[in-house]
Design a protein around this motif. Structure first.
Motif, short mmCIF file in Angstrom:
data_model
loop_
_atom_site.label_atom_id
_atom_site.label_comp_id
_atom_site.label_asym_id
_atom_site.label_seq_id
_atom_site.Cartn_x
_atom_site.Cartn_y
_atom_site.Cartn_z
N UNK A 62 34.91 22.89 37.11
CA UNK A 62 35.36 23.08 35.80
C UNK A 62 36.63 23.66 36.09
N UNK A 63 37.86 23.24 34.88
CA UNK A 63 39.21 23.63 34.91
C UNK A 63 39.07 25.12 34.55
N UNK A 64 39.81 26.11 35.60
CA UNK A 64 39.63 27.39 35.24
C UNK A 64 40.14 28.01 33.75
N UNK A 65 41.32 27.50 33.28
CA UNK A 65 41.59 27.95 32.08
C UNK A 65 40.67 27.57 30.90
N UNK A 66 39.94 26.24 31.27
CA UNK A 66 38.88 25.88 30.25
C UNK A 66 37.52 26.89 30.53
N UNK A 67 37.32 27.46 31.72
CA UNK A 67 36.50 28.52 32.10
C UNK A 67 36.67 29.71 31.15
N UNK A 68 37.91 30.18 31.27
CA UNK A 68 38.38 31.35 30.36
C UNK A 68 38.20 31.09 29.02
N UNK A 69 38.48 29.98 28.40
CA UNK A 69 38.36 29.73 27.00
C UNK A 69 36.92 29.66 26.62
N UNK A 70 35.98 29.10 27.44
CA UNK A 70 34.47 28.77 27.19
C UNK A 70 34.10 30.32 27.22
N UNK A 71 34.28 31.27 27.72
CA UNK A 71 33.85 32.57 27.90
C UNK A 71 34.25 33.31 26.73
N UNK A 72 35.78 33.21 26.35
CA UNK A 72 36.08 33.82 25.32
C UNK A 72 35.42 33.32 23.95
N UNK A 73 35.34 32.11 24.03
CA UNK A 73 34.28 31.75 22.74
C UNK A 73 32.90 32.27 22.66
N UNK A 74 32.56 32.59 23.50
CA UNK A 74 31.17 33.23 23.61
C UNK A 74 30.94 34.64 23.81
N UNK A 75 32.21 35.15 23.67
CA UNK A 75 32.29 36.82 23.56
C UNK A 75 31.83 37.43 24.92
N UNK A 76 32.05 36.63 25.96
CA UNK A 76 31.77 37.11 27.53
C UNK A 76 33.07 37.55 28.20
N UNK A 77 33.07 38.69 28.35
CA UNK A 77 34.64 39.55 28.69
C UNK A 77 34.63 39.81 30.12
N UNK A 78 35.42 39.96 30.62
CA UNK A 78 35.88 40.34 32.17
C UNK A 78 36.93 39.34 33.01
N UNK A 79 36.86 38.19 32.61
CA UNK A 79 37.67 37.18 33.24
C UNK A 79 38.74 36.73 32.39
N UNK A 80 39.40 37.18 31.54
CA UNK A 80 40.57 36.81 30.66
C UNK A 80 41.54 36.46 31.41
N UNK A 81 41.63 37.42 32.68
CA UNK A 81 42.92 37.45 33.67
C UNK A 81 43.03 36.07 33.98
N UNK A 82 41.86 35.36 34.24
CA UNK A 82 42.27 33.74 34.87
C UNK A 82 42.51 32.77 34.13
N UNK A 83 43.00 32.90 32.76
CA UNK A 83 43.30 31.88 31.79
C UNK A 83 44.42 31.09 32.06
N UNK A 84 45.36 31.70 32.80
CA UNK A 84 46.54 30.89 33.01
C UNK A 84 46.77 30.24 34.46
N UNK A 85 45.40 30.44 35.18
CA UNK A 85 45.33 30.00 36.65
C UNK A 85 45.17 28.41 36.63
N UNK A 86 46.01 27.70 37.28
CA UNK A 86 45.56 26.37 37.45
C UNK A 86 44.57 26.12 38.71
N UNK A 87 43.50 24.96 38.25
CA UNK A 87 42.90 24.67 39.46
C UNK A 87 41.45 24.74 39.04
N UNK A 88 40.56 24.50 39.84
CA UNK A 88 39.15 24.25 39.56
C UNK A 88 38.21 25.61 39.98
#
Length: 330
Positions: free
Chosen positions: A108-134
């Motif tokens: 999974x693409x890390x910014x995509x993981x951050x976006x998925x968690x945000x959409x589901x109201x699962x907080x704590x990893x917002x800080x990874x939203x700009x990190x490229x990579x898997x």
């Protein structure tokens, strides 16, 4: 040199019928735009594919190199003699366990993981939203930003070893430390990660992520190929000397050029490819910067990036630089 004969190629194609690439070119795909080619690369779609590839490679004594988006890897300029296993979008499915727990495949693409968690109201990893990579690479190095790490939210990590055996580790067994985990020293492929978050407000989470991304756009170079931060920000050193970029700038390296590589004039903890940079240019800069900063502060900067040699073996950048020096003097 390993021979990738027709029998080997056909077997890999049987395991991954729609995900095999010949003459895989690192220079056109890696974030630094540096590197040679590998004879064969496979993009597995399932854990079973990974198990089968690992068992096949072990049986025929075929070296394997596991990569994601290559956002923190520097590749040898010549042929990389290994079977490449690239985890990407085909291997990135999320599974919701409960309202605050999710299991996600390692490609999974890390910014995509951050976006998925945000959409589901699962907080704590917002800080990874700009990190490229898997996700697998992020867990391997216990990555994060704003001096936080993904390991804080890991419940379990599942991996496949060289024999094709599946292993599940708890967070404690992953031995997370700052920008490090047990996986950095193991020949295992991370296949999925279970994360536990807190309930959050998606609207506030989205605003937090926008603020983080805006800050990254202003601070970090984006126009030239690079691999992000070259050196880790050691928390103990940070209090006395500041972040690595400031230490490198005070040592006089900001903007310095070596071959086709340059210490970014925008942020000194980035090395950019100005065009035609080779791996030796980057490693030479890393080695000289470390020595210069050590002479000034007594602190040895620790690289975040890793170097892939011609045999497909992965080294820390400082180890690779030391080997280059030893070979040159020998």
């Amino acid at each position: 040199m390993i021979r990738f004969d027709d029998g080997v190629i056909r077997q890999v194609e049987r395991i991954c019928p729609s995900g095999v690439m010949r003459n895989f070119d690192f220079a056109s795909r890696s974030w630094w735009r540096i590197g040679g080619t590998a004879p064969l690369a496979a993009r597995p779609r399932t854990r079973s594919d990974i198990v089968a590839l690992r068992r096949f490679s072990q049986n025929v004594d075929l070296p394997t190199l596991v990569i994601g988006e290559m956002s923190n890897l520097l590749f040898a300029d010549e042929r990389v003699d290994a079977l490449v296993l690239q985890l990407g979008a085909e291997f990135s499915r999320p599974t919701l366990v409960d309202a605050t727990t999710v299991r996600i495949e390692a490609g999974a693409w890390v910014p995509g993981v951050a976006r998925f968690l945000q959409q589901h109201g699962m907080s704590g990893l917002e800080h990874i939203c700009g990190i490229p990579g898997t996700l697998g690479g992020l867990v391997m190095m216990n990555g994060g930003s704003l001096r936080r790490s993904i390991g804080e939210h890991v419940v379990t990590v599942t991996s496949v070893d060289a024999n094709g055996d599946t292993i599940e580790r708890t967070r404690d067994e992953c031995d997370f430390a700052y920008r490090h985990s047990v996986f950095a020293d193991l020949d295992e492929v991370i296949v999925d990660v279970t994360l536990r978050l807190e309930k959050g407000d998606p609207v506030r989470m989205r605003q937090t992520m926008r603020d983080i991304l805006r800050s990254r756009r202003l601070k970090f170079p984006r126009k030239l190929p690079n691999c992000g931060s070259v050196f880790k920000s050691n928390p103990a050193c940070y209090a006395e000397f500041g972040p690595p970029g400031a230490m490198i700038e005070r040592a006089g390296w900001k903007g310095m050029i070596r071959g086709g590589a340059q210490v970014s004039p925008l942020h000194a903890n980035f090395i950019v490819n100005r065009g035609g940079a080779q791996a030796v240019d980057v490693l030479s800069l890393i080695g000289d910067i470390r020595q210069s900063v050590h002479d000034q502060t007594g602190h040895l900067l620790e690289p975040e990036i890793r170097y892939v040699d011609n045999d497909g073996k992965v080294w820390t950048a400082d180890e690779a630089h030391s080997r280059f020096i030893a070979n040159a003097s020998g």
